[in-house]
Each structure stands twice: as C-alpha cells, then as structure tokens.
Design a protein around this motif. Sequence first.
Motif, PDB file in Angstrom:
ATOM      1  N   LYS B  77      40.226  -2.418  74.459  1.00 51.55           N
ATOM      2  CA  LYS B  77      39.406  -2.506  75.233  1.00 51.55           C
ATOM      3  C   LYS B  77      37.926  -2.498  75.337  1.00 51.55           C
ATOM      4  CE  LYS B  77      43.364   0.131  78.368  1.00 51.55           C
ATOM      5  NZ  LYS B  77      43.175   2.185  79.087  1.00 51.55           N
ATOM      6  N   LYS B  78      37.437  -2.803  76.719  1.00 54.64           N
ATOM      7  CA  LYS B  78      35.684  -2.745  76.284  1.00 54.64           C
ATOM      8  C   LYS B  78      35.275  -2.915  77.563  1.00 54.64           C
ATOM      9  CE  LYS B  78      31.977  -5.574  74.387  1.00 54.64           C
ATOM     10  NZ  LYS B  78      31.163  -6.686  73.490  1.00 54.64           N
ATOM     11  N   PRO B  79      34.367  -2.125  77.828  1.00 50.58           N
ATOM     12  CA  PRO B  79      33.759  -1.934  78.967  1.00 50.58           C
ATOM     13  C   PRO B  79      33.169  -2.789  80.390  1.00 50.58           C
ATOM     14  CG  PRO B  79      32.911  -0.199  77.686  1.00 50.58           C
ATOM     15  CD  PRO B  79      33.550  -1.001  77.154  1.00 50.58           C
ATOM     16  N   SER B  80      31.741  -3.991  79.133  1.00 44.57           N
ATOM     17  CA  SER B  80      31.491  -4.659  79.837  1.00 44.57           C
ATOM     18  C   SER B  80      31.974  -5.904  78.516  1.00 44.57           C
ATOM     19  CB  SER B  80      30.006  -4.463  79.512  1.00 44.57           C
ATOM     20  OG  SER B  80      29.495  -5.477  79.973  1.00 44.57           O
ATOM     21  N   ALA B  81      32.016  -7.308  79.018  1.00 39.42           N
ATOM     22  CA  ALA B  81      32.169  -8.561  78.453  1.00 39.42           C
ATOM     23  C   ALA B  81      31.499  -9.563  78.528  1.00 39.42           C
ATOM     24  CB  ALA B  81      33.676  -9.421  78.812  1.00 39.42           C
ATOM     25  N   LEU B  82      31.102  -9.064  77.268  1.00 38.48           N
ATOM     26  CA  LEU B  82      30.006 -10.895  77.042  1.00 38.48           C
ATOM     27  C   LEU B  82      30.805 -12.174  76.241  1.00 38.48           C
ATOM     28  CD1 LEU B  82      28.252  -8.792  74.137  1.00 38.48           C
ATOM     29  CD2 LEU B  82      27.651  -9.078  76.752  1.00 38.48           C
ATOM     30  N   VAL B  83      29.397 -13.472  76.770  1.00 37.25           N
ATOM     31  CA  VAL B  83      30.356 -14.456  76.987  1.00 37.25           C
ATOM     32  C   VAL B  83      30.435 -14.505  75.030  1.00 37.25           C
ATOM     33  CG1 VAL B  83      30.036 -17.110  76.482  1.00 37.25           C
ATOM     34  CG2 VAL B  83      29.453 -15.265  78.840  1.00 37.25           C
ATOM     35  N   SER B  84      29.607 -13.855  74.319  1.00 41.72           N
ATOM     36  CA  SER B  84      29.979 -13.949  72.837  1.00 41.72           C
ATOM     37  C   SER B  84      31.680 -13.334  72.230  1.00 41.72           C
ATOM     38  CB  SER B  84      29.228 -13.283  71.625  1.00 41.72           C
ATOM     39  OG  SER B  84      28.784 -12.126  72.135  1.00 41.72           O
ATOM     40  N   ASP B  85      32.193 -13.283  72.867  1.00 40.70           N
ATOM     41  CA  ASP B  85      33.663 -11.487  72.246  1.00 40.70           C
ATOM     42  C   ASP B  85      34.551 -12.856  73.129  1.00 40.70           C
ATOM     43  OD1 ASP B  85      32.248  -9.168  74.427  1.00 40.70           O
ATOM     44  OD2 ASP B  85      32.653  -8.995  72.260  1.00 40.70           O
ATOM     45  N   SER B  86      34.462 -14.807  73.216  1.00 39.04           N
ATOM     46  CA  SER B  86      35.071 -14.669  73.262  1.00 39.04           C
ATOM     47  C   SER B  86      36.036 -15.317  71.992  1.00 39.04           C
ATOM     48  CB  SER B  86      34.422 -16.468  74.097  1.00 39.04           C
ATOM     49  OG  SER B  86      34.313 -16.422  75.228  1.00 39.04           O
ATOM     50  N   ALA B  87      37.283 -14.886  71.754  1.00 37.97           N
ATOM     51  CA  ALA B  87      38.003 -15.236  70.069  1.00 37.97           C
ATOM     52  C   ALA B  87      39.273 -15.292  70.668  1.00 37.97           C
ATOM     53  CB  ALA B  87      37.365 -14.412  69.134  1.00 37.97           C
ATOM     54  N   LEU B  88      39.888 -15.158  69.684  1.00 43.68           N
ATOM     55  CA  LEU B  88      40.882 -15.126  69.012  1.00 43.68           C
ATOM     56  C   LEU B  88      41.162 -13.788  68.678  1.00 43.68           C
ATOM     57  CD1 LEU B  88      43.895 -16.460  69.827  1.00 43.68           C
ATOM     58  CD2 LEU B  88      43.766 -16.742  67.286  1.00 43.68           C
ATOM     59  N   TYR B  89      42.668 -12.878  69.421  1.00 42.94           N
ATOM     60  CA  TYR B  89      42.072 -11.357  68.747  1.00 42.94           C
ATOM     61  C   TYR B  89      43.939 -11.036  68.599  1.00 42.94           C
ATOM     62  CZ  TYR B  89      37.654 -10.289  70.811  1.00 42.94           C
ATOM     63  OH  TYR B  89      36.337 -10.923  71.127  1.00 42.94           O
ATOM     64  N   PHE B  90      43.710 -10.207  67.731  1.00 43.27           N
ATOM     65  CA  PHE B  90      44.889 -10.016  66.713  1.00 43.27           C
ATOM     66  C   PHE B  90      45.284  -8.590  67.078  1.00 43.27           C
ATOM     67  CE2 PHE B  90      46.886 -14.363  65.284  1.00 43.27           C
ATOM     68  CZ  PHE B  90      45.722 -14.870  65.611  1.00 43.27           C
ATOM     69  N   CYS B  91      46.950  -7.863  67.230  1.00 37.08           N
ATOM     70  CA  CYS B  91      47.064  -6.410  66.348  1.00 37.08           C
ATOM     71  C   CYS B  91      47.891  -7.143  65.758  1.00 37.08           C
ATOM     72  CB  CYS B  91      47.362  -6.276  68.149  1.00 37.08           C
ATOM     73  SG  CYS B  91      48.253  -3.848  68.090  1.00 37.08           S
ATOM     74  N   ALA B  92      48.033  -5.730  65.002  1.00 40.61           N
ATOM     75  CA  ALA B  92      48.238  -5.807  63.654  1.00 40.61           C
ATOM     76  C   ALA B  92      48.896  -4.391  63.460  1.00 40.61           C
ATOM     77  CB  ALA B  92      47.728  -6.014  62.649  1.00 40.61           C
ATOM     78  N   VAL B  93      50.567  -4.444  63.081  1.00 42.13           N
ATOM     79  CA  VAL B  93      50.981  -2.445  62.238  1.00 42.13           C
ATOM     80  C   VAL B  93      51.432  -2.841  61.169  1.00 42.13           C
ATOM     81  CG1 VAL B  93      53.199  -2.998  63.310  1.00 42.13           C
ATOM     82  CG2 VAL B  93      52.251  -0.918  63.739  1.00 42.13           C
ATOM     83  N   ARG B  94      51.033  -1.197  60.739  1.00 39.72           N
ATOM     84  CA  ARG B  94      51.692  -1.598  59.398  1.00 39.72           C
ATOM     85  C   ARG B  94      52.584   0.098  59.684  1.00 39.72           C
ATOM     86  NH1 ARG B  94      52.189   1.128  53.709  1.00 39.72           N
ATOM     87  NH2 ARG B  94      50.555   2.090  53.821  1.00 39.72           N
ATOM     88  N   ASP B  95      53.513  -0.445  59.827  1.00 44.38           N
ATOM     89  CA  ASP B  95      54.472   1.620  59.265  1.00 44.38           C
ATOM     90  C   ASP B  95      54.325   2.556  58.066  1.00 44.38           C
ATOM     91  OD1 ASP B  95      56.291   3.665  59.531  1.00 44.38           O
ATOM     92  OD2 ASP B  95      58.188   2.306  60.075  1.00 44.38           O
ATOM     93  N   ARG B  96      53.977   3.622  58.741  1.00 45.15           N
ATOM     94  CA  ARG B  96      53.673   5.010  57.708  1.00 45.15           C
ATOM     95  C   ARG B  96      54.360   4.890  56.496  1.00 45.15           C
ATOM     96  NH1 ARG B  96      48.999   8.114  59.502  1.00 45.15           N
ATOM     97  NH2 ARG B  96      48.983   8.060  61.316  1.00 45.15           N
TER      98      ARG B  96
END
Lengths: 113, 116
Positions: B77-96
Amino acid sequence: GAGVSQSPRYKVAKRGQDVALRCDPISGHVSLFWYQQALGQGPEFLTYFQNEAQLDKSGLPSDRFFAERPEGSVSTLKIQRTQQEDSAVYLCASRGGQEETQYFGPGTRLLVL
Amino acid sequence: AQSVAQPEDQVNVAEGNPLTVKCTYSVSGNPYLFWYVQYPNRGLQFLLKYITGDNLVKGSYGFEAEFNKSQTSFHLKKPSALVSDSALYFCAVRDRKDTGRRALTFGSGTRLQVQP
C-alpha cells in the motif's frame, strides 16, 4: 561498487551456441542465487551457492545449464547448445550471512535466434 | 511447497490517490515475505520485508505492507501514488521451515500504472 553487477547486459546467440553469464555479488555476501525470468513472468529459481558450494541446483531446467562459483565470489552461469526457449532475463542475487533480503543485479537479457 | 498469488495483472490509479497491490501466499510453515519493484530493463529493487514482529511493515519510497496471517495476505500500500511509482511489482515468499534451499518464490507480478 555497492550493488550486484552482471555482464553482459544483453546477449544475442544463435541456436546451438554456448553462452556464459557473469555475476559479481555484493562484496562479502556468502549466498548467491540465479533466477530465470521469462517475459511477463516472475523470476524462477535456478540454483543457489553458499560460498563456493552449490547447495541446490534443482531449478536448472536441463543438463545444458551449468553454474559455478569457484572462489566463493564471482559466479558464472553457462548454457550449452542454446535453444530458443532459453530466451529470458537471467537474474543474479546475493545475500549476506545474517539477513534474509536478496539483492538483485540488473540481469542479463538473453535472446536466442 | 510455497506459492504466491498476485490476482491483478494491472492496477490503475490516479496520482495522489491511495494504491493497493494485492498478494496472497501459501507456505507449510510461517513465511518470510518480500516486495520488490522492477523498472524497465532493470533488475529487482527491494522495497520491504516482513520477518517477524509488527504486522505493518514500512519500506522505501513511502510504501508499506500489512501481514495478515489469517488471510495469508501481504498487500502493498501507499497513501498517495506518484506517477514515478508506475512499474512492475513482485511479491515473494520463503518458508521459514526451508533451511536448505533458501530461494524465494515469486508471484507473476502486477503492473502499476499511475495516471497524472
């Protein structure tokens, strides 16, 4: 030189050629990972080194793929007899001994014609 | 086995509006969770991580994420988006529980488009 570096940034190969991709991790980072990112996909794990030991190579898609890290720093990913399906971005990441965050290099974009 | 789902291929938001990029995960144990951002022809840039402790994690560039164990989610999340935030976002996980492989498993990515 604080980050992970990779070379070359772009590589065009003819089908059947061998290629070698280089990764320079962050200095002192024990762990090194290689990932493959196909177009429009997330990165997928290829192999993992701790120092010079290759502890996991379960993600390598075929025996044409080979990785090494002989002195525990620089790593090379080699692909023999390249195929068109090998076209992808190859990402290298390193991680310090006491943390979980992996830091990625800019990647090598491989195009096999 | 561990897996990540990013249900939205693309998220569109107007500049100045709040943004949310969704991520759910599956692990057999407890997770380490990460968000990375990728700009064109660049590698993955680390934004933030959840390891333990406070469920609300703050990261770079004003981004934050909330770990919700019951919903197995880690939305960015981000409270206020910027044009410069435009990009590809990846979530990743590792099991403990994974003391061997230590590799991250990534989602398929969400393209964020912020309109001026």
